[in-house]
Motif scaffolding. Structure first.
Motif, PDB file in Angstrom:
ATOM      1  N   GLY A  10      -8.504 -28.717 -21.446  1.00 49.34           N
ATOM      2  CA  GLY A  10     -10.064 -28.808 -21.480  1.00 49.34           C
ATOM      3  C   GLY A  10     -10.433 -30.217 -20.386  1.00 49.34           C
ATOM      4  O   GLY A  10      -9.998 -30.075 -19.377  1.00 49.34           O
ATOM      5  N   GLY A  12      -9.313 -32.908 -19.832  1.00 48.34           N
ATOM      6  CA  GLY A  12      -8.324 -33.669 -18.810  1.00 48.34           C
ATOM      7  C   GLY A  12      -8.272 -34.948 -18.465  1.00 48.34           C
ATOM      8  O   GLY A  12      -8.049 -35.429 -17.381  1.00 48.34           O
ATOM      9  N   SER A  13      -8.870 -35.595 -19.411  1.00 47.66           N
ATOM     10  CA  SER A  13      -8.879 -37.309 -19.007  1.00 47.66           C
ATOM     11  C   SER A  13      -7.557 -37.756 -19.044  1.00 47.66           C
ATOM     12  O   SER A  13      -7.437 -38.770 -18.098  1.00 47.66           O
ATOM     13  N   ASN A  14      -6.699 -37.259 -19.732  1.00 43.66           N
ATOM     14  CA  ASN A  14      -5.400 -38.120 -19.484  1.00 43.66           C
ATOM     15  C   ASN A  14      -4.733 -37.549 -18.230  1.00 43.66           C
ATOM     16  O   ASN A  14      -4.073 -38.357 -17.748  1.00 43.66           O
ATOM     17  N   ALA A  91      -1.017 -32.377 -21.301  1.00 46.55           N
ATOM     18  CA  ALA A  91      -2.181 -33.504 -21.523  1.00 46.55           C
ATOM     19  C   ALA A  91      -3.407 -32.683 -22.124  1.00 46.55           C
ATOM     20  O   ALA A  91      -4.363 -32.256 -21.411  1.00 46.55           O
ATOM     21  N   ILE A 112       1.490 -35.640 -25.467  1.00 43.78           N
ATOM     22  CA  ILE A 112       0.785 -37.042 -26.274  1.00 43.78           C
ATOM     23  C   ILE A 112      -0.008 -36.247 -27.173  1.00 43.78           C
ATOM     24  O   ILE A 112      -0.491 -35.215 -27.209  1.00 43.78           O
ATOM     25  N   HIS A 113      -0.062 -37.176 -28.577  1.00 39.33           N
ATOM     26  CA  HIS A 113      -0.571 -36.614 -29.486  1.00 39.33           C
ATOM     27  C   HIS A 113      -1.397 -37.662 -30.312  1.00 39.33           C
ATOM     28  O   HIS A 113      -0.909 -38.825 -30.390  1.00 39.33           O
ATOM     29  N   LEU A 175      -8.564 -42.602 -27.531  1.00 34.42           N
ATOM     30  CA  LEU A 175      -8.365 -42.074 -25.981  1.00 34.42           C
ATOM     31  C   LEU A 175      -8.242 -42.964 -24.979  1.00 34.42           C
ATOM     32  O   LEU A 175      -7.343 -42.831 -24.122  1.00 34.42           O
ATOM     33  N   GLU A 178      -4.996 -43.687 -25.194  1.00 32.34           N
ATOM     34  CA  GLU A 178      -4.090 -42.835 -24.352  1.00 32.34           C
ATOM     35  C   GLU A 178      -4.147 -43.095 -22.899  1.00 32.34           C
ATOM     36  O   GLU A 178      -3.035 -42.699 -22.483  1.00 32.34           O
TER      37      GLU A 178
HETATM   38  C1  GAR Z   1      -6.238 -35.964 -26.276  1.00 28.93           C
HETATM   39  O1  GAR Z   1      -6.832 -36.809 -27.394  1.00 28.93           O
HETATM   40  C2  GAR Z   1      -4.720 -35.469 -26.511  1.00 28.93           C
HETATM   41  O2  GAR Z   1      -4.245 -36.652 -27.435  1.00 28.93           O
HETATM   42  C3  GAR Z   1      -4.994 -34.382 -27.400  1.00 28.93           C
HETATM   43  O3  GAR Z   1      -6.133 -33.802 -26.991  1.00 28.93           O
HETATM   44  C4  GAR Z   1      -7.064 -34.565 -26.115  1.00 28.93           C
HETATM   45  C5  GAR Z   1      -6.982 -34.306 -24.851  1.00 28.93           C
HETATM   46  O4  GAR Z   1      -8.040 -34.976 -23.988  1.00 28.93           O
HETATM   47  N1  GAR Z   1      -3.940 -33.549 -27.914  1.00 28.93           N
HETATM   48  C6  GAR Z   1      -3.466 -33.056 -28.673  1.00 28.93           C
HETATM   49  O5  GAR Z   1      -4.331 -32.959 -29.778  1.00 28.93           O
HETATM   50  C7  GAR Z   1      -2.207 -32.201 -28.695  1.00 28.93           C
HETATM   51  N2  GAR Z   1      -1.888 -31.518 -30.029  1.00 28.93           N
HETATM   52  P1  GAR Z   1      -7.968 -34.758 -22.610  1.00 28.93           P
HETATM   53  O6  GAR Z   1      -8.108 -33.321 -22.040  1.00 28.93           O
HETATM   54  O7  GAR Z   1      -9.239 -35.652 -22.083  1.00 28.93           O
HETATM   55  O8  GAR Z   1      -6.748 -35.532 -21.847  1.00 28.93           O
END
Ligand code: GAR
Length: 192
Positions: A10, A12-14, A91, A112-113, A175, A178
């Protein structure tokens, strides 16, 4: 050069936080490491554009095009391996991985969870933390093992749950943390 391959589904901010930290902290010179590729199971994942703008190779593998989880994971592994990965970083990659895939990258696969594991494995972690009356929530970076959201914990960060929090406001507060701990955990893995 050590190669990092990041898997997203999605926003992809991480992933973006890791890429930015790698640039700011000169990982290529200091750690001999670079983000070699970003792979998504969704063609419309917003993070893909960020990766391309930063000159990082991208690939899309639509899981719906594969008859089984095993077939998808086999092609995913072929794609990842074409970048000779030293570390595979999940991520926000919202697919359950097969035991064979996890075994292939044992010791070099991290996730990351958005909860303080071992509490709240699985989905809807923020709403569940609010519903349970938790005063604190947070995020965990862990090594991936065959069981979902279980595996040696590498780092955690804690945030308060505030009285009027919704799942969205709590998610936003988590987040932010994160983006602090994931780049740090990746760097530590590369120093091993
Ligand atoms: C983050 O909050 C991550 O911890 C979570 O999805 C989001 C992705 O955000 N991951 C899960 O829930 C895994 N089970 P991002 O695409 O902006 O990084």
């Amino acid at each position: 050069m050590k190669n990092i391959v990041i898997l997203i589904s999605g926003g992809g901010s991480n992933m973006a936080a890791i890429v930015r930290t790698a640039q700011q902290e000169h990982w290529e010179q200091r750690l001999g490491a670079r983000v070699a590729a970003v792979v998504s199971n969704k063609a419309d994942a917003k993070g893909l554009a960020f990766a391309r703008e930063h000159g990082i190779a991208t690939a899309v593998l639509d899981h719906r095009q594969f008859p089984t989880r095993e077939a998808f994971d086999a092609e995913l592994a072929t794609t990842i391996d074409s970048h000779q990965p030293d570390l595979v970083v999940l991520a926000g990659f919202m697919r359950i991985l097969t035991p064979g895939f996890v075994a292939r990258y044992a010791g070099r696969l991290i996730n990351i969870h958005p909860s303080l594991l071992p509490a709240f494995t699985g989905l809807h972690t923020h709403q569940r933390a609010i519903d349970a009356g938790c005063k604190f929530a947070g995020v965990t970076v862990h090594q991936v093992t065959a069981e979902l959201d279980v595996g040696p914990i590498l780092d955690q960060a804690v945030v308060p749950v505030l009285p009027n929090d919704t799942a969205d406001t709590l998610a936003a507060r988590v987040l932010t943390q994160e983006h602090v701990i994931y780049p740090r955990a990746v760097a530590r893995m590369l120093q091993k």
